[in-house]
Every structure is written in C-alpha cells, then in structure tokens.
Write a protein that holds these residues in place. Sequence first.
Motif: not given
Lengths: 162, 786
Positions: A102, A131, A134, A138, A140-145, B199, B254, B674, B677-678, B681-682, B713, B716
Amino acid sequence: MSSKRTIAVTVNGTRYERKDVEVRLTLADFLRHELGLTGTHLGCEHGVCGACTILLDGKSARSCLLLAVQADGHKILTIEGIAPSADKMHPLQEAFRDNHGLQCGFCTPGMLTTLIEFLRDNPDPTEQEVRIAISGNLCRCTGYQGIVAAALDAAKRMRAAP
Amino acid sequence: MSATGIGAAVRRKEDLRFITGKGQYTDDISRPGETRAVFLRSPHAHAKIKRVDTKAAAAMPGVIAVLTGADLAQDKIGNLICGWMIHSKDGSPMKMAPHPAIAANKVCCVGDQVAVVIAETLAEGKDAAEKIKVDYEVLPAVVDAAKAQSAPAIHESAPKNTIYQWHLGDAKAVDAAIKSAKHVTRLDIVNNRLVPNAMEPRVAIAEYDSGTDNLTLWNTTQNPHVARLVISAFVGMAPEHKLRVIAPDVGGGFGSKIFIYPEEVVCLWAARLVGRPVKWTSDRSEAFVADAHGRDHITHAEMAFGEGGKITAIKVKTIANLGAYMSTFSSSVPTYLYATLLSGQYDIPAIYCEVDAVYTNTAPVDAYRGAGRPEATFVVERLVEVGAREEGMDPAELRRKNFIKTFPHQTPVIMNYDAGDYGASLKKALDLADVKGFDKRKRESERAGKLRGLGYSSYIEACGIAPSQAVGSLGCGVGLWESAEVRVNPTGSVEVLTGSHSHGQGHETTFAQLVSERLSIPIENVSVVHGDTDKVQFGMGTYGSRSGAVGMSAVVKALDKVEAKAKKVAAYMMEAAEGDIVFKDGKFTVAGTDKSVAWGDVTLNAYIAHKFAGSQLEPGLKEGAFYDPTNFTFPAGCHICEVEIDPETGNTEIVGWTAVDDFGTVVNPMIVEGQVHGGVAQGIGQALLESAIYNAEGQLVSGSFMDYTMPRAENLPSLKVDTTMTKCPSNPLGIKGCGEAGAIAAPAAVVNAITDAIGSEDLAMPATPPAVWAAIRKAAKMQKAA
C-alpha cells in the motif's frame, strides 16, 4: 421523495438494532456516516474501483452498489473488523505492511476484504490467479506488484498457521 | 547503516493506521452542524449563461442557500490564477483569462460550475440542484487543439485562443544542423490526454468561526501553505493568518491535488455566508470533468544525425492544450518542465523548441506525474529509437555513442546536469533484461504466430524543483525551497515539522529514518508532522519528486543546528569547551576523555536549564531551517520493455520489464521500488490503455471508470527493478528523487517495443488492441503496395 425504513444489521460482530435509514441511502454511506466506520472508502460510486468492498455474510460486495435496506438482517465485515483481536493483526494486514502492498492506503480496505474472501476459497493461488482476483480493485499508487506479493505471502502464512 | 537509518528497508509507520481502517482522509471528517455543497455543472462545453433561476431550488426541503456566479462576483471573490508567468517570443505576457470559481456569464467546458446548493444533506442538495433552471445559449465548441488557433476565441483576452507562443534554444543553429545532416528522422507525435484519477476523490470542508473570524479548510491538497497563500492573496477570501488549511491523510495526488480549485474557494465563501461548516465531496463523475487533466500535446519533431549516428540537433514544435482555463501551474508544464529536457541523456549541440499553448473547451490541463518531462522523454526516446532503425544501428549502441559522459554538462536548453552515469544504467538494464537472448525469444514467438518487440527508454528528468532564484527568473511566482523544524522534547523524542506533504509516499517513515540515523535514537521516538498550516511553518509542499531532495535537506539543515545547540548544552554539563564536544552514536563526549553524556541527558538539561544561565545560553532545543536547492536534481536511468503481440487481435502483452534507475542516495529501497512500480504502471496506462476523449461537441466520452481504462493487476507485468548510483552533488544527502521516473520512462519504452514488433512507426497512444491491429494491417498493405 424520501421515506425511511427500519433495519437491523450486525457489523464486525456488533448488533445494530432499529436503525432508521432513508431507502435511498447506500450501504457505504450507512457504514461511513451512520455508524462512523470510515475505513470503508468510496472511490467511484459506480461499482468499478472496489475501494468500498465489504464482506456481506462472508461474500465480497460493493457497498456503494448496495442500499442499506438490503443489508437488513445480514452480517457485515469491514476493514475495522478483520483483525482477530485488538493486539493481533490478520495475516493479510501483516503481509501488506511487510511487502509494501500500500502507499496512500485508500484502496487498501477493499483490497484486504477482497483478498480475505479469495484466500479463503483459494488458499494456494498462483500469481496470475491473484492478479485476476484483484482485477476488480483499482490501485493508482502501487502498480499492484506489492499487493500481489503481499497476497502470496499472506497465503503462505495462513497455510502455515491455519 | 543502522537498522532504521538511511538505506534500510524500514516498514512504514503510517501503514498501521491504513491497514486497520483508521486513516483520516478528508471525507472521514465530519464537523458539527455540517452542511453539504452540491454543484450544478454545465452540460455544455461552451455556452453563454443567459439566466440562472434558483427560486424553485431554494424552496426545496433542506436547502439553506443556492448561490450563483453573480453572488460570487457581488461579494468580490477573486478569480483563480496561474502562478507561473510565461512570455511569448514577442515579449508579450501570457493571456490569462478570468477564471471565476462559479461561472457568471459563460461556461467554457463541460463541468464548469454554474451554481452551488448548500443543503442539510447530500441527497437534499442533489434534489435541489436538479431544480435550478439555466438558460444557455450554446456556442460552437473548440475541442481540437490543432484547430484552436483558427477557431473563434473562447476568451476575449486571448485572440486566436493562443495563451502564448514560446520558444527556447537556437533556431538558426538547429536549422543549419538539419540542413547539413547525414540523416534526419521526423515524427509526428500525439501525447494523449490523461485523467490523473487518484483513488481518493477531492474533498473540501470549510468552517467559519465568527467569534475569532477564523476560517478553516480541510482539503485534499499536496501543498496546504500554497493553497492558503493563493486563496488569501489572490482570491482574497481572508487574510493569510485568518485562514488555516489542513490536509489530513490524502489518498494519492500525482499532481492533481497541487492546484487550487474552484470548489474549495466556494466552500470557504459559503461557510461564512451560511454560518455553518460546508462540505463538498467529489464523486468520480465530477472528478473526471473537474480535476485538472494531464499531457495533451501535438508535436512535430526532427532529429538530425551526422556521421556514425551522432545526434547533431533536435527541432520540436508543440501545440499544448491547456483546456478552458489556466490551472495553477499549467503554463510551466509544456515550457520549462518540457523543452529544458529535450537534450535527454545525450550530448546534442543544438536544440530548438517552439510551444504554442492554446485554450479549448475542455477541462484544464496541468501537471500530472512527471509534468512535461514524460512528454519530452517521449519525443527524444522515440526519435532516437526510430533514428537508429532508419540508420540500421542497434538502438542501444546509438544511445551509448551519444551519451553525455562528463559532468557537469551544460545543455543548450538551460539545464546543467551535475552527475550521472548513463552507460552504467544502460549496461545493467541490458544484462537484467537478457537482451542477448531476445532474438531466440523472438523466434519462439514467431513459431507461435506472435510478434515480439523490444523497446528502450533512456530517460532523464529534472526534479526537486528547484533553486528559487532560477525558477523566479523563468517566471515562477513562488520560491521552490522547503522548510523544516526539528523539535526535540525534554525526554529526547523528536517531532519533525516539514513543509513537504505525504499523500502515499511514506514521509512519516523516511523522514524519521533520517532523524533516527543522525541522532541515533529509535525510529519510534520520531514523529513527522505535516499538512496543517497552524502547526507547520510555511512550506512549499510535495510535487516534482522534491520531498527527499529538498524537504529532507531542510531537515538536515535543522538537525545541524540542533546538534550545534546540543553540543553547547553538553559542554556546560561536562564543564568542557564547546569545541571539544564530539557527538557520535547518540553520545556527547569530551574529545580525548571518557567523559560523556547521553542524548536524553542533554535534551533534558536543555529544558531544565540548571547548568547554564540564561545570559549564557537560551533554554530549549528546537531549530528551524529553510533549504533552497542549488540546482535541479537529475534522476536518470534505462527502462527496457519487451512485448508479445497477437497479430490476429492486436493485443499487446508486456512480457518483460526492466527498470534500472539512478536516484542518487536511496533512503528506503522498499519505498523507492514501490514508487518505480507505481510510476511505470501509470506510464504503461498511458501507452496502452488510458485516454481522455472528447467528442466534437466537447463532451468527455471517457468520463467514468466504465469508459476510461485504468491499469488493473492483470494488465501489468511484474517488474525487474534495480538501481545504479551517482550521488547528487547538489544536496547534503545526495538524493535525486524517484517519484516520477516510472511515468516518465515507461510510455516511450512501450511504444518503442510495439513498433519494433509490428515494423511500423505509425501508432498513437494508447496502443489499444484495435489501434495495434489496424497498424499491423496498414503496414502490411503498404508493404504489399511497395
């Protein structure tokens, strides 16, 4: 235009009797504003982002797409109720912290509730299964990894100590 | 390195409240007697407001007030402003059109505020807003930025819808280089418009205390002091000392929560009018039209090459769509945050860039993660990749040949790069991505009927923004330093008050790591306080990857002062000379002796003041500092994307991602990873999925999460993330910043990989399956015709 109904719900083990609610009040707004359980977040109010996910009788549900009156007689679990006790966290909560699952924390409640149900039904998932599980939430911060890593780590912890 | 010091992957302190549902986001706050604000927004992109009839709405149950733009004007509430002055080539200042918090005479985009209902409940407010009658005279909408300059003017003060026509660099040198080039690569590029979509939607709660005449605003902002300054000094809501702005837990920003928005102004104004707190919470549909968008450039770019693939010049012409009004920092994004990065990582003798910024009847566009630098990187890295393909050179080799290798390096476009090793990050990325094995993987894909491609992005960014004098000379209306106060308590615990603001970055942990290491105290004994103008000294907030490089540098400065004062206290305690006191491992020792006192003894003595007289030393241990950076910082690195495409469906799967970044000193590697990663992703979202699409009437057709595709998820890949390190010489910790890198690097890497796979450069973002499918078909047809 507005009319009220009386409902009774159990939230995080606490029974709430005779709550008068407007019929158009969503379950999310009921939890947040009537019960003060603001851990459940609203990210889109059209059922897409998953931030408001709660467990209704053990099944994940979008609290923004449910009306409070629909929860009458049901049991609800929210983020505030997922830790087994005041001084012990749920393995998923621990794994989220340990795996940097998070950042801003806004989607986190919905991620946790979604994954509680998922790992109960699928205690030994693959990364791809996590994957997909979830993909209704959504972030927007973590890229889900970090979230995916946390879910796999939590599954391992829960299998080791069921 | 201590277990909780700089470089340690410390678990985040703030997580404990977030994973238990105890975070305090703005919408979680309720004030006694609170009312709700509901905005009526324009359904038209461009229209005159002939009449607003609020009578029926005002008579609805629960309605306290219905307010319009006319009321706002009558109360002399000032317009919103853009705080960065840009001058055109001809010396004329940018054309900043009036931006009232509620439109009075005309609306300029869908979602423009036309009226506000203040009601007892949200539902009653919504019911009443439906009863407001507005007579509009609909005007033709200007939607296409490419045609804006030949369309009727939206704002009287901006003929040809042109805000400025700006340029940077040496046009003559560039034209000469292009003329004498061995080869010129030319590209037309559209950098697609994005919706930031943190979010947590934006929220404002305003409260007026008539007893003290104080206004308080709880607000989802990345920079509470800047919000207070603008709302006070420009909007004229209240004197600065009578306005308190609080940004509690903020759920992502952001960039989109930097800006000062109409809704917070209206809530403050209305709270004073109705004498009760006023709360507005954006719903997602509102956020799509009312939050500032990002990117939206149309660009023609040329890169000239000499012998052996040597880049000799870049020439760029960009039309930047700034939307209906100039948002807070919108003017700087396509100018000083864009053209100044067009040198990329390369030694390029001549660069020239022209930018026309235009008004259209669309939502305002401003900084979004990377802000100008993603657009610059996309231009440079696409030109380099396509240039290499056209010259028949290995794209990695062409990059290596042109890398800047000695520092400091002065580019032709203002920036002075202070440190870097671009070859090192490229080399590490090539190894990690197993580029050597790519041909074999490509053959395997071919056997399965798939196309495989590889794309690079060797990006650079300018962060930490920035030396105040420098940005002032470029038109910025504020200084871009940061502040800190270190308050040491008698028991030795510490509060750090920072002007930076965390909205997911983890400052409560990383700032505490710095203090824990420096003072050798447990990290639990350090609290980080931010986001409240009544608690924290003036600060500039968080954006531009600046909190580590600038915000933590201010903490270092304050800690220096704390240590100096503590040494004085220790000297009195041990009856030694101040110059003989050494502070190490949390102990003050008299050099050359075994006499020492512990941190906690010194902090207590600083406050009880029994060992020194007031005439000798002031009691207490609390120090503040303002740190103004001496240069931008220059994070850089190399990202490599590998894709596999199904030619039958056009579906792109990212099968490999390698990110090697040089962020200078890394405070917390877990948090930094992290951030990468974020950001990636964007960036992948921009390249493959996301696009804000307006139709010809100016309706945002991708106005919900049903239509605007956010990365999920399953879209990506798992990223391979690594770092190289050259310390930043411009700040005490050597930090460069990491927040935006991924979003800057990623789009070019994705598009370079896809175009490599399909053998055509004719592909716009987002590269959705239909777009890729069509590009494959078109390329095949052209090949056949040839």
